[in-house]
Design a protein around this motif. Sequence first.
Motif, mmCIF file in Angstrom:
data_model
loop_
_atom_site.group_PDB
_atom_site.id
_atom_site.type_symbol
_atom_site.label_atom_id
_atom_site.label_comp_id
_atom_site.label_asym_id
_atom_site.label_seq_id
_atom_site.Cartn_x
_atom_site.Cartn_y
_atom_site.Cartn_z
ATOM 1 N N LEU A 1 -6.979 71.541 90.789
ATOM 2 C CA LEU A 1 -5.896 72.185 90.041
ATOM 3 C C LEU A 1 -4.654 71.298 90.006
ATOM 4 O O LEU A 1 -3.945 71.242 88.996
ATOM 5 C CB LEU A 1 -5.566 73.543 90.668
ATOM 6 C CG LEU A 1 -6.580 74.664 90.430
ATOM 7 C CD1 LEU A 1 -6.164 75.913 91.191
ATOM 8 C CD2 LEU A 1 -6.685 74.990 88.945
ATOM 9 N N GLN B 1 -5.330 68.592 87.443
ATOM 10 C CA GLN B 1 -5.264 69.146 86.092
ATOM 11 C C GLN B 1 -3.827 69.450 85.688
ATOM 12 O O GLN B 1 -3.413 69.179 84.553
ATOM 13 C CB GLN B 1 -6.104 70.418 86.011
ATOM 14 C CG GLN B 1 -7.599 70.171 86.120
ATOM 15 C CD GLN B 1 -8.396 71.464 86.098
ATOM 16 O OE1 GLN B 1 -7.855 72.538 85.893
ATOM 17 N NE2 GLN B 1 -9.691 71.352 86.340
ATOM 18 N N LEU B 2 -3.057 70.033 86.611
ATOM 19 C CA LEU B 2 -1.661 70.340 86.310
ATOM 20 C C LEU B 2 -0.861 69.071 86.043
ATOM 21 O O LEU B 2 -0.014 69.032 85.135
ATOM 22 C CB LEU B 2 -1.048 71.124 87.479
ATOM 23 C CG LEU B 2 0.399 71.594 87.307
ATOM 24 C CD1 LEU B 2 0.530 72.486 86.080
ATOM 25 C CD2 LEU B 2 0.861 72.344 88.549
ATOM 26 N N GLU C 1 -1.704 67.867 82.557
ATOM 27 C CA GLU C 1 -1.050 68.688 81.545
ATOM 28 C C GLU C 1 0.444 68.369 81.456
ATOM 29 O O GLU C 1 1.023 68.346 80.359
ATOM 30 C CB GLU C 1 -1.243 70.176 81.866
ATOM 31 C CG GLU C 1 -2.666 70.675 81.703
ATOM 32 C CD GLU C 1 -3.143 70.594 80.269
ATOM 33 O OE1 GLU C 1 -2.304 70.693 79.359
ATOM 34 O OE2 GLU C 1 -4.352 70.424 80.061
ATOM 35 N N VAL D 1 -0.046 75.086 81.088
ATOM 36 C CA VAL D 1 0.625 74.734 82.351
ATOM 37 C C VAL D 1 1.039 75.992 83.104
ATOM 38 O O VAL D 1 0.890 76.098 84.330
ATOM 39 C CB VAL D 1 1.835 73.823 82.065
ATOM 40 C CG1 VAL D 1 2.689 73.669 83.317
ATOM 41 C CG2 VAL D 1 1.376 72.457 81.607
ATOM 42 N N LEU E 1 -2.024 77.528 84.679
ATOM 43 C CA LEU E 1 -2.419 76.792 85.884
ATOM 44 C C LEU E 1 -1.482 77.094 87.043
ATOM 45 O O LEU E 1 -1.904 77.209 88.199
ATOM 46 C CB LEU E 1 -2.424 75.292 85.595
ATOM 47 C CG LEU E 1 -3.586 74.787 84.722
ATOM 48 C CD1 LEU E 1 -3.380 73.325 84.362
ATOM 49 C CD2 LEU E 1 -4.905 74.971 85.440
ATOM 50 N N LYS E 2 -0.168 77.218 86.731
ATOM 51 C CA LYS E 2 0.773 77.554 87.797
ATOM 52 C C LYS E 2 0.474 78.931 88.377
ATOM 53 O O LYS E 2 0.506 79.131 89.585
ATOM 54 C CB LYS E 2 2.199 77.501 87.256
ATOM 55 C CG LYS E 2 2.724 76.081 87.031
ATOM 56 C CD LYS E 2 4.164 76.107 86.567
ATOM 57 C CE LYS E 2 4.702 74.683 86.376
ATOM 58 N NZ LYS E 2 6.114 74.685 85.905
ATOM 59 N N SER F 1 -2.552 78.682 90.523
ATOM 60 C CA SER F 1 -2.229 78.029 91.788
ATOM 61 C C SER F 1 -1.472 78.965 92.711
ATOM 62 O O SER F 1 -1.710 79.001 93.924
ATOM 63 C CB SER F 1 -1.389 76.769 91.521
ATOM 64 O OG SER F 1 -1.038 76.158 92.725
#
Length: 243
Positions: free
Chosen positions: A123, A126-127, A130, A206, A209-210, A213
Amino acid sequence: MTFQWTAVASFLYGEVGVILILCIPFVSPLRWKKIFKFQLWSKISHYWNKAFLSIIVILIILFLDAVREVRKYSVNATADKSAKLYPNTYDTLHMKLFRAQRNLYISGFSLFLWLVLRRVTNLIVQLASEMESCDALKAQVEKNNEAAKKYMEDNEHLKKVLDASKVGDNEQKIKRDNEMLKNEIEKGKKELQTMSEALSKSQAEVLALKKQSEGITREYDRLIREHELLQNTIQEEDSKKEQ
């Protein structure tokens, strides 16, 4: 505690430490990505998947062994009968059951945190990707904005020249240039709109993903609290047995 369970417990503490370091808020995902791209990690990456799967297999075997031990030493009717004849048998049985349960929790949490650690690192990468693409899109949008402003200024200048000059021969040429500039401006606007939509999509990804996370972080905090509670329970039982 035998050597293998001491090693598993040390591995569990190491996992907890690494996940806590990865969850440090003031270290950005871009910096973690740069750290992951060090030359040392690039050499290890060829063996990373094999090592990851090997550790999972080992932890699963230890977890199943701990489950077997827990079922083996669970209190049943036969153990209750033998406890009447041999008073120490009941205490020994419970001591072995306690150790089996401890090993079960250690191996289970180690396996779970190993999977969480892999997911957290993916993650973060990936973040970071992005975020890099988002920055590139912002730069592209700013560039297109500047180009559109330039086209509009040129268009205004040509309009002024067209109004000031009344030359018939050059009038058609200026109109064609004006139309060409208008088409370029429209094209630039469309590209700007496309870039803006792509930027909005990247920002939404984004944010997703946040949120994911943050969910993993909350789940990890809950597991830490449960682990601390289990540790306290184990310590209390150990102190009771010592007394």
